[in-house]
Design an enzyme around this catalytic site. Structure first.
Site, PDB file in Angstrom:
ATOM      1  N   GLU A 192       0.716  -1.194   0.036  1.00  7.45           N
ATOM      2  CA  GLU A 192      -0.070   0.081  -0.085  1.00  7.45           C
ATOM      3  C   GLU A 192       0.926   1.403   0.068  1.00  7.45           C
ATOM      4  O   GLU A 192       1.876   1.172   0.293  1.00  7.45           O
ATOM      5  CB  GLU A 192      -0.602   0.021   1.155  1.00  7.45           C
ATOM      6  CG  GLU A 192      -1.811  -1.243   1.515  1.00  7.45           C
ATOM      7  CD  GLU A 192      -2.972  -1.124   0.695  1.00  7.45           C
ATOM      8  OE1 GLU A 192      -3.231  -0.155   0.184  1.00  7.45           O
ATOM      9  OE2 GLU A 192      -3.520  -2.169   0.551  1.00  7.45           O
ATOM     10  N   LYS A 207      -3.194 -11.925  11.845  1.00 10.98           N
ATOM     11  CA  LYS A 207      -3.821 -13.404  11.212  1.00 10.98           C
ATOM     12  C   LYS A 207      -3.107 -14.273  12.210  1.00 10.98           C
ATOM     13  O   LYS A 207      -3.727 -15.307  12.270  1.00 10.98           O
ATOM     14  CB  LYS A 207      -2.765 -13.520   9.935  1.00 10.98           C
ATOM     15  CG  LYS A 207      -3.219 -12.494   8.743  1.00 10.98           C
ATOM     16  CD  LYS A 207      -2.460 -12.593   7.547  1.00 10.98           C
ATOM     17  CE  LYS A 207      -2.862 -11.411   6.449  1.00 10.98           C
ATOM     18  NZ  LYS A 207      -1.611 -11.453   5.551  1.00 10.98           N
TER      19      LYS A 207
END
Ligand SMILES: NC(=O)c1ccc[n+]([C@@H]2O[C@H](COP(=O)([O-])OP(=O)(O)OC[C@H]3O[C@@H](n4cnc5c(N)ncnc54)[C@H](OP(=O)(O)O)[C@@H]3O)[C@@H](O)[C@H]2O)c1
Length: 430
Positions: A192, A207
């Site tokens: 990003e 995660k």
């Protein structure tokens, strides 16, 4: 034919890929699953920008009113692909409270509010599909929750952030700097514009939180995961890694100690060159599971990207459309036990310590003295013939030691006056 009406929240990378999949594969899905899938409504801000060319059937209703997607009587399954905590959290809760099943790829929301949302789903007889939230297209959560439910797990983790793996394997291969590889990752769409969630370890920590819950049934929270970024890595680190027969990988790991406490962390490891995870290059993910009886399993593949992630989302949608009532709880356990955590005093490994110093006599002796005072045994000193006198890198390896003790030694070493860069410590694991 049974009918499943989908309401899609978020028409970005994954949302768009999912819509394509549903439209393109409609007849295959009807034939294979026996359900007619209709994309009923799509919610997104500034939706005029988002309107897509539509082929194959009537287009869905595009709207900026996200609640109207959830409340639409034709929508039976809500797919949340907005990302972030709000408004995603309120919308998911609203759908579940109305007895509508939800599929989400939102790791942050699940790491922060997963248990609460799973309980809400159960209370209202709704399903909550979460497969896409960890490692995109790799079917790891279902494997942990269902396929390995018959075994006791010992550890779970691996390379959970493709951006970091792209940067690190690129630094290794090309000798370029962290900043150059980050710029490449951004140009290629792997990172990003604001890469901090990836490179500072937050994404992998989300995660890992979910993997740890599914593997060990404990109420692990995001803040329990100690994390370290990759921004301090230097090209010389890879030269020394090679000299040690190793490479540097950002690993997210959760191991259960014999007493059941969990040791969680996201950090850069010096991984043995022969290990499966050492060989993974580019923006891929690999999840390694060690189970008591099944042994070691490694799942690799595309951990991100529109299509792979949309496949994981759609597979959850299919499962929910098939089931009258979901049988398996979203995190695989009837209820999660309170978490029991281990800390740096429990993490024992050999470490490599990298120093970059302004050269002068006696530096190694001073570092050795600090290490000896903390009972850390030096294994070897490595110095490759490069570097300038004003910023000379070298590495010391130390024998297996509890990290807490090493941290004490490093604290004292940091105060010595000759450092040109912050010292770095990498555990050496296989
Ligand atoms: N991309 C991947 O490879 C991947 C992999 C695994 C999981 N995920 C997860 O999947 C989810 C979606 O990711 P993505 O990559 O598709 O993100 P994305 O491309 O940024 O798409 C999100 C979409 O939701 C819209 N949106 C965001 N906040 C909104 C709000 N408050 N109101 C209305 N619309 C809003 C965005 O609109 P704008 O265009 O106006 O911003 C955008 O169209 C995230 O939870 C992510 O963590 C993604």
């Amino acid at each position: 034919l049974r009918r499943a009406g989908l309401g899609l929240l978020g028409f970005g990378t994954v949302g768009r890929a999912l819509a394509n999949l549903v439209v393109e594969d409609r007849s295959r899905l009807e034939r294979d699953v026996g359900v007619h899938f209709a994309l009923v409504a799509v919610g997104n801000r500034g939706v005029a920008r988002k309107r897509a060319e539509w082929s194959g059937g009537a287009p869905p209703r595009f709207t900026e009113d996200l609640e109207s997607v959830v409340d639409d009587p034709d929508v039976s399954i809500v797919v949340e692909l907005l990302g972030g905590l709000e408004p995603a959290g309120a919308l998911v809760a609203r759908a579940l409270a109305a007895g509508k099943s939800v599929v989400t790829a939102n790791k942050l929301l699940l790491a922060e509010r997963g248990s609460e949302l799973a309980a809400l789903a159960r209370m209202h007889g709704a399903g909550l599909g979460v497969e896409a939230s960890v490692a995109g297209g790799i079917p790891i959560l279902r494997a942990l929750r269902e396929s390995l439910a018959g075994d006791a797990l010992l550890s779970v983790g691996g390379i959970l952030n493709g951006t970091c793996n792209f940067i690190l394997s690129g630094m290794e291969k090309t000798g370029r700097s962290y900043a150059e590889m980050l710029a490449d990752a951004q140009r290629l769409g792997y990172a990003e514009a604001d890469p901090s969630a990836d490179v500072l370890g937050g994404d992998a920590a989300c995660k890992l939180t979910l993997l740890a819950r599914m593997a060990f049934g404990q109420e692990v929270a995001l803040r329990d995961v100690a994390k370290e970024g990759i921004t301090h890595l230097m090209p010389c680190d890879f030269v020394y890694a090679k000299a040690l027969g190793r490479t540097l990988k950002q690993l997210a790991t959760c191991a259960a100690l014999p007493d059941g406490r969990l040791l969680l962390g996201v950090r850069t490891h010096l991984v043995a060159g022969h290990a499966l995870l050492a060989k993974l290059e580019g923006p891929f993910n690999a999840v390694r599971v060690v189970a008591r009886r099944a042994g070691e399993l490694v799942f690799t593949g595309r951990g991100a990207g529109g299509d792979p992630t949309a496949v994981a989302v759609l597979s959850d949608v299919l499962e929910l459309a098939r089931a009258v009532r979901p049988e398996v709880p979203p995190f695989g356990f009837e209820s999660l036990a309170p978490r029991r955590l281990a800390g740096p005093e429990d993490f024992v490994a050999p470490f490599a310590l990298r120093f970059v110093v302004r050269d002068r006599p006696g530096i190694i002796a001073e570092i050795a003295r600090c290490l000896a005072e903390h009972e850390v045994n030096i294994d070897a000193v490595l110095q490759e013939p490069f570097g300038e006198k004003s910023a000379l890198p070298f590495v010391m390896t130390v024998e297996p030691i509890a990290e807490a003790r090493l941290l004490g030694a490093l604290q004292a070493i940091r105060e010595l006056p000759f450092h040109a860069e912050e010292p770095a410590a990498f555990p050496m694991t296989s």
